[in-house]
Write a protein that holds these residues in place. Structure first.
Motif, PDB file in Angstrom:
ATOM      1  N   TRP A 270      17.360  70.522 -11.544  1.00  0.00           N
ATOM      2  CA  TRP A 270      18.017  69.256 -11.205  1.00  0.00           C
ATOM      3  C   TRP A 270      19.358  69.136 -11.935  1.00  0.00           C
ATOM      4  N   PHE A 271      19.415  69.646 -13.179  1.00  0.00           N
ATOM      5  CA  PHE A 271      20.673  69.639 -13.921  1.00  0.00           C
ATOM      6  C   PHE A 271      21.702  70.524 -13.218  1.00  0.00           C
ATOM      7  N   GLY A 272      21.235  71.663 -12.666  1.00  0.00           N
ATOM      8  CA  GLY A 272      22.128  72.538 -11.909  1.00  0.00           C
ATOM      9  C   GLY A 272      22.682  71.856 -10.676  1.00  0.00           C
ATOM     10  N   VAL A 273      21.833  71.083  -9.990  1.00  0.00           N
ATOM     11  CA  VAL A 273      22.275  70.324  -8.813  1.00  0.00           C
ATOM     12  C   VAL A 273      23.379  69.339  -9.211  1.00  0.00           C
ATOM     13  N   ILE A 274      23.171  68.644 -10.337  1.00  0.00           N
ATOM     14  CA  ILE A 274      24.160  67.674 -10.812  1.00  0.00           C
ATOM     15  C   ILE A 274      25.465  68.385 -11.176  1.00  0.00           C
ATOM     16  N   LEU A 275      25.363  69.569 -11.794  1.00  0.00           N
ATOM     17  CA  LEU A 275      26.563  70.344 -12.139  1.00  0.00           C
ATOM     18  C   LEU A 275      27.360  70.731 -10.894  1.00  0.00           C
ATOM     19  N   ILE A 276      26.667  71.171  -9.854  1.00  0.00           N
ATOM     20  CA  ILE A 276      27.346  71.570  -8.612  1.00  0.00           C
ATOM     21  C   ILE A 276      28.082  70.384  -8.001  1.00  0.00           C
ATOM     22  N   LEU A 277      27.390  69.267  -7.907  1.00  0.00           N
ATOM     23  CA  LEU A 277      28.025  68.065  -7.362  1.00  0.00           C
ATOM     24  C   LEU A 277      29.209  67.643  -8.234  1.00  0.00           C
ATOM     25  N   GLY A 278      29.052  67.792  -9.565  1.00  0.00           N
ATOM     26  CA  GLY A 278      30.143  67.470 -10.479  1.00  0.00           C
ATOM     27  C   GLY A 278      31.340  68.391 -10.281  1.00  0.00           C
ATOM     28  N   GLY A 279      31.064  69.692 -10.049  1.00  0.00           N
ATOM     29  CA  GLY A 279      32.148  70.643  -9.800  1.00  0.00           C
ATOM     30  C   GLY A 279      32.918  70.326  -8.533  1.00  0.00           C
ATOM     31  N   ILE A 280      32.205  69.885  -7.505  1.00  0.00           N
ATOM     32  CA  ILE A 280      32.852  69.502  -6.240  1.00  0.00           C
ATOM     33  C   ILE A 280      33.731  68.274  -6.445  1.00  0.00           C
ATOM     34  N   VAL A 281      33.193  67.291  -7.163  1.00  0.00           N
ATOM     35  CA  VAL A 281      33.960  66.069  -7.438  1.00  0.00           C
ATOM     36  C   VAL A 281      35.194  66.396  -8.268  1.00  0.00           C
ATOM     37  N   PHE A 282      35.032  67.254  -9.285  1.00  0.00           N
ATOM     38  CA  PHE A 282      36.145  67.638 -10.161  1.00  0.00           C
ATOM     39  C   PHE A 282      37.280  68.268  -9.359  1.00  0.00           C
ATOM     40  N   ALA A 283      36.924  69.133  -8.404  1.00  0.00           N
ATOM     41  CA  ALA A 283      37.938  69.825  -7.591  1.00  0.00           C
ATOM     42  C   ALA A 283      38.696  68.848  -6.705  1.00  0.00           C
ATOM     43  N   ASN A 284      38.080  67.726  -6.363  1.00  0.00           N
ATOM     44  CA  ASN A 284      38.707  66.787  -5.435  1.00  0.00           C
ATOM     45  C   ASN A 284      39.451  65.655  -6.118  1.00  0.00           C
ATOM     46  N   VAL A 285      39.032  65.270  -7.335  1.00  0.00           N
ATOM     47  CA  VAL A 285      39.713  64.156  -7.987  1.00  0.00           C
ATOM     48  C   VAL A 285      40.914  64.630  -8.800  1.00  0.00           C
ATOM     49  N   LYS A 286      40.904  65.898  -9.219  1.00  0.00           N
ATOM     50  CA  LYS A 286      42.002  66.413 -10.036  1.00  0.00           C
ATOM     51  C   LYS A 286      43.301  66.470  -9.245  1.00  0.00           C
ATOM     52  N   LYS A 287      43.200  66.837  -7.954  1.00  0.00           N
ATOM     53  CA  LYS A 287      44.392  66.984  -7.121  1.00  0.00           C
ATOM     54  C   LYS A 287      45.137  65.660  -6.928  1.00  0.00           C
ATOM     55  N   PRO A 288      44.438  64.589  -6.534  1.00  0.00           N
ATOM     56  CA  PRO A 288      45.127  63.315  -6.388  1.00  0.00           C
ATOM     57  C   PRO A 288      45.749  62.814  -7.691  1.00  0.00           C
ATOM     58  N   ILE A 289      45.052  63.045  -8.842  1.00  0.00           N
ATOM     59  CA  ILE A 289      45.575  62.607 -10.133  1.00  0.00           C
ATOM     60  C   ILE A 289      46.888  63.334 -10.441  1.00  0.00           C
ATOM     61  N   THR A 290      46.905  64.663 -10.131  1.00  0.00           N
ATOM     62  CA  THR A 290      48.111  65.458 -10.365  1.00  0.00           C
ATOM     63  C   THR A 290      49.273  64.950  -9.522  1.00  0.00           C
ATOM     64  N   LYS A 291      48.955  64.616  -8.254  1.00  0.00           N
ATOM     65  CA  LYS A 291      49.989  64.100  -7.360  1.00  0.00           C
ATOM     66  C   LYS A 291      50.541  62.769  -7.868  1.00  0.00           C
ATOM     67  N   MET A 292      49.642  61.911  -8.390  1.00  0.00           N
ATOM     68  CA  MET A 292      50.063  60.611  -8.894  1.00  0.00           C
ATOM     69  C   MET A 292      50.981  60.769 -10.097  1.00  0.00           C
ATOM     70  N   LYS A 293      50.648  61.733 -10.980  1.00  0.00           N
ATOM     71  CA  LYS A 293      51.477  61.970 -12.151  1.00  0.00           C
ATOM     72  C   LYS A 293      52.871  62.453 -11.765  1.00  0.00           C
ATOM     73  N   SER A 294      52.921  63.406 -10.800  1.00  0.00           N
ATOM     74  CA  SER A 294      54.202  63.957 -10.370  1.00  0.00           C
ATOM     75  C   SER A 294      55.047  62.885  -9.699  1.00  0.00           C
ATOM     76  N   ALA A 295      54.377  62.032  -8.922  1.00  0.00           N
ATOM     77  CA  ALA A 295      55.089  60.936  -8.241  1.00  0.00           C
ATOM     78  C   ALA A 295      55.658  59.959  -9.268  1.00  0.00           C
ATOM     79  N   SER A 296      54.902  59.703 -10.338  1.00  0.00           N
ATOM     80  CA  SER A 296      55.351  58.803 -11.392  1.00  0.00           C
ATOM     81  C   SER A 296      56.573  59.355 -12.115  1.00  0.00           C
ATOM     82  N   LEU A 297      56.561  60.672 -12.370  1.00  0.00           N
ATOM     83  CA  LEU A 297      57.691  61.322 -13.034  1.00  0.00           C
ATOM     84  C   LEU A 297      58.942  61.267 -12.173  1.00  0.00           C
TER      85      LEU A 297
END
Length: 303
Positions: A270-297
């Motif tokens: 079950w911990f592995g399942v949570i890790l996989i879902l966390g990895g998917i979320v990490f890959a998707n939320v990092k991109k928008p955050i990066t775009k927001m930072k670049s837009a702010s700069l």
């Protein structure tokens, strides 16, 4: 539609594949062979998507375009053939680990073919997914694994063809309506399965009537829906992120094996399942955050 909408569509396409192993095992336990299960799945799945295609938007295609899409459907059929063959000699938890290798294979091919060097965030995400997949499959807690060279080869081949399916969904026939494209891809998959397996037993009415409920369900989730969902979403999220999103199949496989097959799932799984879902979320939320930072700069530089 926003980018996260397309990401969700690709995520659901991966979930569809995660359902398959549980219901394939149910069909096997009911006495049906791999040829009967696979043949009915692709036959009924292709019929389903064509029924939808008849009433949806279509584009007039040339014979070369039709031929290209049919050839692009070969990985659709081969993925099912290879994966179900691996299930003949490997435990389901181990077979899906081999299929799961498409996560890093897809990123590697994107690097080699499209010259897109994977970002640090993507590499971290893939690392999380691989660790999570090992835990979710129960390889560590089950005390060793039983490998066969046949199952290993079939499993790795299924990972390669699944990667090919993801890439072709994002690159071939971009201007063709999704349902029409999916119907042609599924037809290519059906032709491939019929040529390899030649499931003549499906010509007998008692056999086709018995396996039909399994074939219909597997056809919907394994043939009709994934190419359609990938066709809609992949061209917007790209094959690199797409391979990470489709990692959703393994958590779904573990959850269903627990709920439907009543298989015991340990805490580490079950911990592995949570890790996989966390990895998917990490890959998707990092991109928008990066775009927001670049837009702010950029906005600061203007002033």
């Amino acid at each position: 539609m926003k980018t996260w909408h397309y990401a969700l569509i690709v995520f659901l396409g991966g979930c569809c594949y995660g359902v398959l192993s549980t219901f394939v095992k149910l069909a096997y336990s009911a006495g049906f062979t791999v040829k009967e299960v696979t043949g009915s799945q692709y036959l009924l799945g292709t019929l389903l998507i064509w029924m939808v295609a008849l009433f949806s938007k279509k584009k007039k295609l040339t014979l070369p375009n039709i031929g290209k899409l049919l050839l692009s459907g070969i990985p659709v059929g081969l993925t099912g053939v290879f994966y179900y063959q691996s299930l003949q000699t490997l435990d389901a938890s181990l077979a899906i680990i081999f299929l799961f290798q498409f996560v890093w294979i897809g990123t590697f091919i994107e690097w080699m073919v499209y010259k897109k060097i994977p970002s640090t965030g993507k590499m971290v995400s893939i690392g999380i997914l691989i660790i999570g997949s090992i835990l979710a499959a129960g390889i560590i807690t089950d005390g060793g694994v039983k490998l066969t060279w046949q199952g290993t080869v079939w499993g790795l081949l299924s990972a390669l063809t699944y990667t090919a399916l993801i890439f072709l969904s994002s690159s071939v026939g971009k201007d063709i309506p999704p349902v029409q494209k999916s119907a042609l891809l599924s037809t290519g998959g059906l032709i491939t399965v019929l040529l390899i397996f030649q499931p003549t037993s499906l010509l007998h009415l008692p056999v086709i009537m018995g396996v039909a409920p399994y074939g219909l369900f597997l056809g919907l989730l394994g043939v009709a829906l994934p190419p359609l969902l990938f066709t809609i979403g992949m061209k917007h999220v790209g094959p690199g992120l797409g391979t990470i999103l489709t990692a959703s199949e393994l958590p779904i496989a573990v959850i269903l094996s627990s709920l439907v097959l009543a298989e015991s799932v340990s805490l580490s799984q079950w911990f592995g399942v949570i890790l996989i879902l966390g990895g998917i979320v990490f890959a998707n939320v990092k991109k928008p955050i990066t775009k927001m930072k670049s837009a702010s700069l950029e906005s600061k530089s203007v002033y």
